[in-house]
Design a protein around this motif. Structure first.
Motif, PDB file in Angstrom:
ATOM      1  N   ALA A  16      -0.488 -13.734  -6.368  1.00 44.13           N
ATOM      2  CA  ALA A  16       0.800 -13.224  -6.820  1.00 44.13           C
ATOM      3  C   ALA A  16       1.885 -14.051  -6.140  1.00 44.13           C
ATOM      4  O   ALA A  16       1.612 -15.066  -5.512  1.00 44.13           O
ATOM      5  N   ASN A  21      -3.676 -10.245  -4.709  1.00 45.15           N
ATOM      6  CA  ASN A  21      -4.061  -8.900  -5.130  1.00 45.15           C
ATOM      7  C   ASN A  21      -5.581  -8.767  -5.091  1.00 45.15           C
ATOM      8  O   ASN A  21      -6.300  -9.668  -5.540  1.00 45.15           O
ATOM      9  N   VAL A  38      -5.333  -1.208  -6.283  1.00 38.59           N
ATOM     10  CA  VAL A  38      -5.011  -2.610  -6.059  1.00 38.59           C
ATOM     11  C   VAL A  38      -4.317  -2.724  -4.708  1.00 38.59           C
ATOM     12  O   VAL A  38      -3.374  -1.977  -4.428  1.00 38.59           O
ATOM     13  N   LYS A  40      -2.258  -5.378  -2.389  1.00 35.68           N
ATOM     14  CA  LYS A  40      -1.599  -6.675  -2.272  1.00 35.68           C
ATOM     15  C   LYS A  40      -1.480  -7.009  -0.793  1.00 35.68           C
ATOM     16  O   LYS A  40      -0.926  -6.232  -0.010  1.00 35.68           O
ATOM     17  N   TYR A  83       0.570  -5.274   3.898  1.00 31.94           N
ATOM     18  CA  TYR A  83      -0.168  -4.964   2.674  1.00 31.94           C
ATOM     19  C   TYR A  83       0.363  -3.657   2.090  1.00 31.94           C
ATOM     20  O   TYR A  83       0.982  -2.843   2.793  1.00 31.94           O
ATOM     21  N   TYR A  88      -4.326   1.041  -9.994  1.00 32.68           N
ATOM     22  CA  TYR A  88      -5.070   0.012 -10.722  1.00 32.68           C
ATOM     23  C   TYR A  88      -5.051   0.328 -12.207  1.00 32.68           C
ATOM     24  O   TYR A  88      -5.441   1.418 -12.627  1.00 32.68           O
ATOM     25  N   ASP A 146       5.147  -4.180  -8.789  1.00 32.31           N
ATOM     26  CA  ASP A 146       5.354  -5.303  -7.890  1.00 32.31           C
ATOM     27  C   ASP A 146       6.805  -5.687  -7.662  1.00 32.31           C
ATOM     28  O   ASP A 146       7.281  -6.719  -8.132  1.00 32.31           O
TER      29      ASP A 146
END
Length: 267
Positions: A16, A21, A38, A40, A83, A88, A146
């Motif tokens: 990303a 991710n 998910v 990140k 993080y 998801y 995001d």
């Protein structure tokens, strides 16, 4: 496979803007029905001040009054790395759908992203990174994902770390110092709608692989609407990407309303 904190990674989902991710097993402490999330993981160390700013924005993101925002469950630091964990959605994104995506669904996903952006704006947050890759697909439309946290985590990133930022969908004024705002997010919504309708950006063919050349090409170009876009949709895209922010729709909610009016023609 490795993990972070108490998240066990299942597989990587791709790079990303400023991190990677991963699909991960959801730890029981989250108290959610979903078995997977998910995660990140942000590249590089994060300062205490940047961590506080980023977690504050993620908190506002998670409680904004919209079910069109991807749900954010958790955020933290582990070994110096920042993080966060979020919902998801297996159907993929507007940029990379997991299966066939018809134009009607693609347009509804952008409408939902506009509704989500409006909810963030009402809380005083500009998303900063609306683009097809961050418009995730759901059975009933889409979800906006995001936040563009790169400007909080690395304040110079818009200028010095351009490699993976969605510049094609960024208001060119931001590249010359304009602050992120409702108007800049509206520009990005217009460019994303154009992609949903045509599969193309508004700058035409752009060079890849050299970020500074990409920036120069964008700043030298005049964003245009592809002739294949039907009348009302073309008018909306053109309004969103107008060079003068005052000529754009005043709110992302207005963009969503105008997209709804397009639905019979784009379904």
């Amino acid at each position: 496979m490795q993990g972070i904190a108490d998240y066990e990674f299942v597989r990587p989902l791709g790079e990303a803007n400023y991190g990677t991710n991963y699909l991960a097993s959801a730890p029981a402490r989250l108290g959610i029905a979903e078995s997977q999330v998910v995660v990140k993981v942000i590249a590089g160390p994060t300062s205490d001040d940047a961590f506080r700013r980023a977690t504050r924005e993620l908190k506002h993101f998670s409680v904004a009054d919209s079910d069109r925002l991807v749900r954010v469950y958790d955020a933290g630091r582990h070994g110096g790395a920042f993080y966060y964990a979020m919902e998801y959605l297996p159907l993929g994104s507007l940029e990379k759908p997991a299966g066939h995506l018809d134009v009607g669904h693609a347009v509804r996903a952008v409408r939902d992203a506009a509704l989500a952006a409006h909810a963030l704006h009402e809380r005083g947050i500009a998303h900063r990174d609306i683009k097809p890759a961050n418009i995730l697909l759901a059975d009933d439309g889409g979800r906006l994902s995001d936040l563009g946290l790169s400007q909080l985590l690395s304040p110079g990133m818009m200028v010095t770390g351009l490699g993976q930022i969605g510049l094609e969908y960024t208001d060119p004024a931001m590249m010359t110092g304009t602050n992120a705002s409702r108007a800049t997010d509206v520009w990005s919504l217009g460019a994303s709608l154009h992609f949903a309708l045509t599969g193309k950006g508004v700058h035409g063919d752009l060079p890849s692989g050299e970020p500074l050349l990409l920036v120069r090409s964008i700043l030298a170009s005049h964003p245009t609407v592809d002739p294949s876009v039907p009348g009302d949709a073309a008018e909306l895209v053109a309004a969103c990407i107008a060079a003068d922010p005052a000529a754009r729709p005043k709110t992302a909610a207005e963009v969503a309303e105008r997209i709804d009016a397009l639905q019979p023609a784009t379904a």
